[in-house]
Write a protein that holds these residues in place. Structure first.
Motif, PDB file in Angstrom:
ATOM      1  N   SER A  43       0.792  -1.244   0.000  1.00 41.80           N
ATOM      2  CA  SER A  43       0.000   0.000   0.000  1.00 41.80           C
ATOM      3  C   SER A  43       0.819   1.285   0.000  1.00 41.80           C
ATOM      4  O   SER A  43       0.292   2.351   0.255  1.00 41.80           O
ATOM      5  N   GLN A  44       2.108   1.177  -0.269  1.00 36.59           N
ATOM      6  CA  GLN A  44       2.949   2.367  -0.188  1.00 36.59           C
ATOM      7  C   GLN A  44       3.179   3.028  -1.543  1.00 36.59           C
ATOM      8  O   GLN A  44       3.156   4.239  -1.656  1.00 36.59           O
ATOM      9  N   CYS A  45       3.430   2.222  -2.605  1.00 38.57           N
ATOM     10  CA  CYS A  45       4.089   2.768  -3.792  1.00 38.57           C
ATOM     11  C   CYS A  45       3.133   3.323  -4.850  1.00 38.57           C
ATOM     12  O   CYS A  45       3.515   4.154  -5.650  1.00 38.57           O
ATOM     13  N   GLY A  46       1.895   2.823  -4.877  1.00 36.97           N
ATOM     14  CA  GLY A  46       0.911   3.396  -5.803  1.00 36.97           C
ATOM     15  C   GLY A  46       1.018   2.926  -7.247  1.00 36.97           C
ATOM     16  O   GLY A  46       0.299   3.428  -8.107  1.00 36.97           O
ATOM     17  N   ALA A  47       1.882   1.944  -7.548  1.00 33.88           N
ATOM     18  CA  ALA A  47       1.967   1.445  -8.928  1.00 33.88           C
ATOM     19  C   ALA A  47       0.663   0.772  -9.351  1.00 33.88           C
ATOM     20  O   ALA A  47       0.383   0.631 -10.541  1.00 33.88           O
ATOM     21  N   CYS A  48      -0.142   0.353  -8.379  1.00 33.03           N
ATOM     22  CA  CYS A  48      -1.368  -0.411  -8.653  1.00 33.03           C
ATOM     23  C   CYS A  48      -2.625   0.458  -8.663  1.00 33.03           C
ATOM     24  O   CYS A  48      -3.733  -0.075  -8.649  1.00 33.03           O
ATOM     25  N   VAL A  49      -2.464   1.781  -8.692  1.00 36.62           N
ATOM     26  CA  VAL A  49      -3.656   2.648  -8.594  1.00 36.62           C
ATOM     27  C   VAL A  49      -4.567   2.488  -9.816  1.00 36.62           C
ATOM     28  O   VAL A  49      -4.110   2.530 -10.958  1.00 36.62           O
ATOM     29  N   VAL A  50      -5.840   2.255  -9.540  1.00 35.69           N
ATOM     30  CA  VAL A  50      -6.887   2.236 -10.575  1.00 35.69           C
ATOM     31  C   VAL A  50      -8.033   3.114 -10.065  1.00 35.69           C
ATOM     32  O   VAL A  50      -8.011   3.545  -8.909  1.00 35.69           O
ATOM     33  N   GLY A 105       0.452   3.883 -12.384  1.00 34.39           N
ATOM     34  CA  GLY A 105      -0.120   4.403 -11.133  1.00 34.39           C
ATOM     35  C   GLY A 105      -0.015   5.912 -11.054  1.00 34.39           C
ATOM     36  O   GLY A 105      -0.935   6.590 -10.589  1.00 34.39           O
ATOM     37  N   MET A 106       1.120   6.450 -11.529  1.00 36.56           N
ATOM     38  CA  MET A 106       1.298   7.907 -11.525  1.00 36.56           C
ATOM     39  C   MET A 106       0.204   8.560 -12.385  1.00 36.56           C
ATOM     40  O   MET A 106      -0.390   9.569 -11.997  1.00 36.56           O
ATOM     41  N   LEU A 129       0.953  13.525  -4.668  1.00 32.27           N
ATOM     42  CA  LEU A 129       1.717  12.347  -5.102  1.00 32.27           C
ATOM     43  C   LEU A 129       2.319  11.581  -3.921  1.00 32.27           C
ATOM     44  O   LEU A 129       3.140  10.678  -4.119  1.00 32.27           O
ATOM     45  N   GLU A 130       1.887  11.941  -2.716  1.00 33.65           N
ATOM     46  CA  GLU A 130       2.442  11.325  -1.513  1.00 33.65           C
ATOM     47  C   GLU A 130       2.365   9.795  -1.550  1.00 33.65           C
ATOM     48  O   GLU A 130       3.232   9.114  -1.027  1.00 33.65           O
ATOM     49  N   GLY A 131       1.327   9.256  -2.167  1.00 38.45           N
ATOM     50  CA  GLY A 131       1.147   7.804  -2.178  1.00 38.45           C
ATOM     51  C   GLY A 131       1.671   7.116  -3.424  1.00 38.45           C
ATOM     52  O   GLY A 131       1.322   5.977  -3.689  1.00 38.45           O
ATOM     53  N   ASN A 132       2.507   7.813  -4.198  1.00 38.36           N
ATOM     54  CA  ASN A 132       3.096   7.210  -5.401  1.00 38.36           C
ATOM     55  C   ASN A 132       4.607   7.375  -5.362  1.00 38.36           C
ATOM     56  O   ASN A 132       5.103   8.495  -5.249  1.00 38.36           O
ATOM     57  N   ILE A 133       5.302   6.263  -5.471  1.00 39.28           N
ATOM     58  CA  ILE A 133       6.757   6.316  -5.372  1.00 39.28           C
ATOM     59  C   ILE A 133       7.378   6.001  -6.727  1.00 39.28           C
ATOM     60  O   ILE A 133       6.999   5.026  -7.385  1.00 39.28           O
ATOM     61  N   CYS A 134       8.319   6.846  -7.165  1.00 42.34           N
ATOM     62  CA  CYS A 134       9.105   6.607  -8.373  1.00 42.34           C
ATOM     63  C   CYS A 134      10.505   6.262  -7.915  1.00 42.34           C
ATOM     64  O   CYS A 134      11.202   7.130  -7.386  1.00 42.34           O
ATOM     65  N   HIS A 140      10.614  15.253 -10.796  1.00 50.67           N
ATOM     66  CA  HIS A 140      10.606  16.598 -11.376  1.00 50.67           C
ATOM     67  C   HIS A 140       9.778  16.627 -12.672  1.00 50.67           C
ATOM     68  O   HIS A 140       8.884  17.460 -12.835  1.00 50.67           O
ATOM     69  N   ASN A 141      10.064  15.683 -13.567  1.00 48.95           N
ATOM     70  CA  ASN A 141       9.340  15.674 -14.845  1.00 48.95           C
ATOM     71  C   ASN A 141       7.922  15.140 -14.699  1.00 48.95           C
ATOM     72  O   ASN A 141       7.048  15.488 -15.498  1.00 48.95           O
ATOM     73  N   ILE A 142       7.698  14.302 -13.709  1.00 48.41           N
ATOM     74  CA  ILE A 142       6.332  13.820 -13.451  1.00 48.41           C
ATOM     75  C   ILE A 142       5.466  15.016 -13.053  1.00 48.41           C
ATOM     76  O   ILE A 142       4.361  15.211 -13.560  1.00 48.41           O
TER      77      ILE A 142
END
Lengths: 154, 265
Positions: A43-50, A105-106, A129-134, A140-142
């Motif tokens: 539940s940390q990285c946010g790659a799975c956000v739908v 997810g981003m 973007l607190e819940g999405n980790i790159c 910066h570019n995101i």
């Protein structure tokens, strides 16, 4: 085993699944939509956000059964008639990705934040973007891509 | 995750009946704590009773001198509610500071307080605002509800229905989030209202949320950051882990209390 039925990217989907099936497993393994990623699985990285009924959620932290009857949109559902969604186009234009793993997810998070907050500024984007980790740390570019898309969509 | 039987009742009465029949059930609300717990195999319920689909638990009503919030109301809904922002902006801000946007779209008020994580935010609001917790069986004062780390006064099969938050005259919540998990290292909720003054601390105590009588007395005499600036909290009974020592947390309590009073105005 519960039968779960939902609409995914406009198409109805239904299957008998074990109660413990996560929404992300249903999407990836049952429906073969592998654009939604599993990064941390905690539940940390946010790659799975739908999007579930129009709201961004972490699909690794939701049971498929909880989404019974819901309307789901994944990264595959954003482009229309071969045209990228403005947020996808802005990520390409502004190089808002490096390895690309966190990108689905981003983008789903970005679409949700632009819908909720049409007048985004940089500070708000970074907060949202607190819940999405790159892990390439390409924030910066995101952030640039999301701000550009939000201007475009106004 | 271990296997379990899953039910999604539409009414509270059905949920109670299912809980009564099940061998070792767990209530699922938003699942933002329970699902990670199940994934780590730290819990093995026979039945998961999902109350997330019960419409009668999802509401916000401002009535008289209080706001009533249904137990299955999502954090994002509380944060954006015009009624909560108007009557209790500190509570709206607290709800908007939990986790991240995606977590706030799923996590619920009832789930947060029933779980009573020692670093959760809502317990500080309940204790700091003299909230009343209504369950399927009774009314429980916030002072009586939080019993220790992950422990509450709830009995087996008892479901939180709503929480009544009386309007404060002044209130604010200040937290120092862990930079990785976003959980409160220390969070302090201060308020002044018909109940007097309250100072409630989350994140710091080994037994979960607690009040600081000495700060409450000082603020009752003089509502200003200076009144609490020199009140030191003993490190005994505070959490010590890789993120910070008990002494560090004790220091943060005073700092956050001071900032909260300043923010409350």
């Amino acid at each position: 085993m519960p039968v779960v039925s939902m609409t995914v990217n406009g198409k109805s989907a239904s299957a008998d699944v074990e109660a413990r099936t996560l929404l992300v497993q249903f999407i990836r393994e049952q429906l073969g939509l592998t654009g939604t990623h599993v990064g941390c699985d905690t539940s940390q990285c946010g790659a799975c956000v739908v999007h579930v009924d129009g709201r961004a959620v972490k699909s690794c932290t939701m049971l498929a059964a909880q989404a019974d009857g819901a309307d789901i949109v994944t990264i595959e559902g954003l482009a229309k008639n071969g045209e990228l969604h403005p947020v996808q186009a802005a990520f390409r234009e502004h190089h808002g990705l490096q390895c690309g793993f966190c990108t689905p997810g981003m983008i789903m998070t970005a679409v949700d934040m632009i819908r909720r907050k049409p007048d985004l500024d940089e500070e708000t984007v970074r907060e949202e973007l607190e819940g999405n980790i790159c892990r390439c740390t390409g924030y910066h570019n995101i952030v640039k891509a999301i701000l550009a898309a939000s201007r475009e969509m106004r | 995750m271990y296997q379990f039987n899953y039910e999604r009742p539409k009414t509270l009465a059905d949920a109670e009946a299912l809980l009564g029949k099940a061998d070792d059930p767990k209530i699922l609300a938003g699942g933002q704590t329970l699902i990670p717990t199940l994934k780590q195999r730290l819990a093995m319920p026979s039945d998961v009773i999902d109350i997330g689909g019960i419409g009668e638990l999802d509401f916000i009503r401002a009535e008289g001198d209080a706001v009533m919030i249904g137990a299955a109301t999502r954090h994002a809904t509380v944060a954006q509610s015009a009624d909560v922002k108007k009557h209790n902006p500190a509570l709206a801000a607290l709800a908007g500071s939990i986790g991240d946007p995606a977590v706030r779209h799923m996590g619920t008020l009832g789930g947060s307080i029933a779980n009573n994580d020692p670093a959760a935010d809502y317990p500080a609001a309940c204790l700091g605002l003299d909230a009343k917790i209504h369950t399927t069986r009774r009314l429980i004062e916030a002072d009586e509800f939080f019993k220790g780390m992950f422990e509450t006064a709830l009995q087996d099969g008892e479901i939180v229905k709503e929480v009544t938050f009386p309007h404060p005259e002044k209130a604010a919540y200040m937290k120092f989030p862990n930079p990785a998990s976003r959980y409160a290292m220390v969070g302090v909720f201060v308020s002044r209202g018909p109940w007097g003054v309250r100072v409630a601390v989350t994140g710091a105590g080994q037994n979960g949320v607690f009040r600081i009588a000495e700060m409450e007395e000082a603020l009752a005499k003089n509502w200003s950051p200076d009144a609490v600036a020199n009140i030191k909290v003993p490190a005994t009974g505070l959490n010590s882990d890789l993120h910070g020592t008990a002494e560090y947390r004790a220091h943060l309590v005073t700092v956050m209390a001071k900032r909260a009073v300043a923010a409350a105005g």
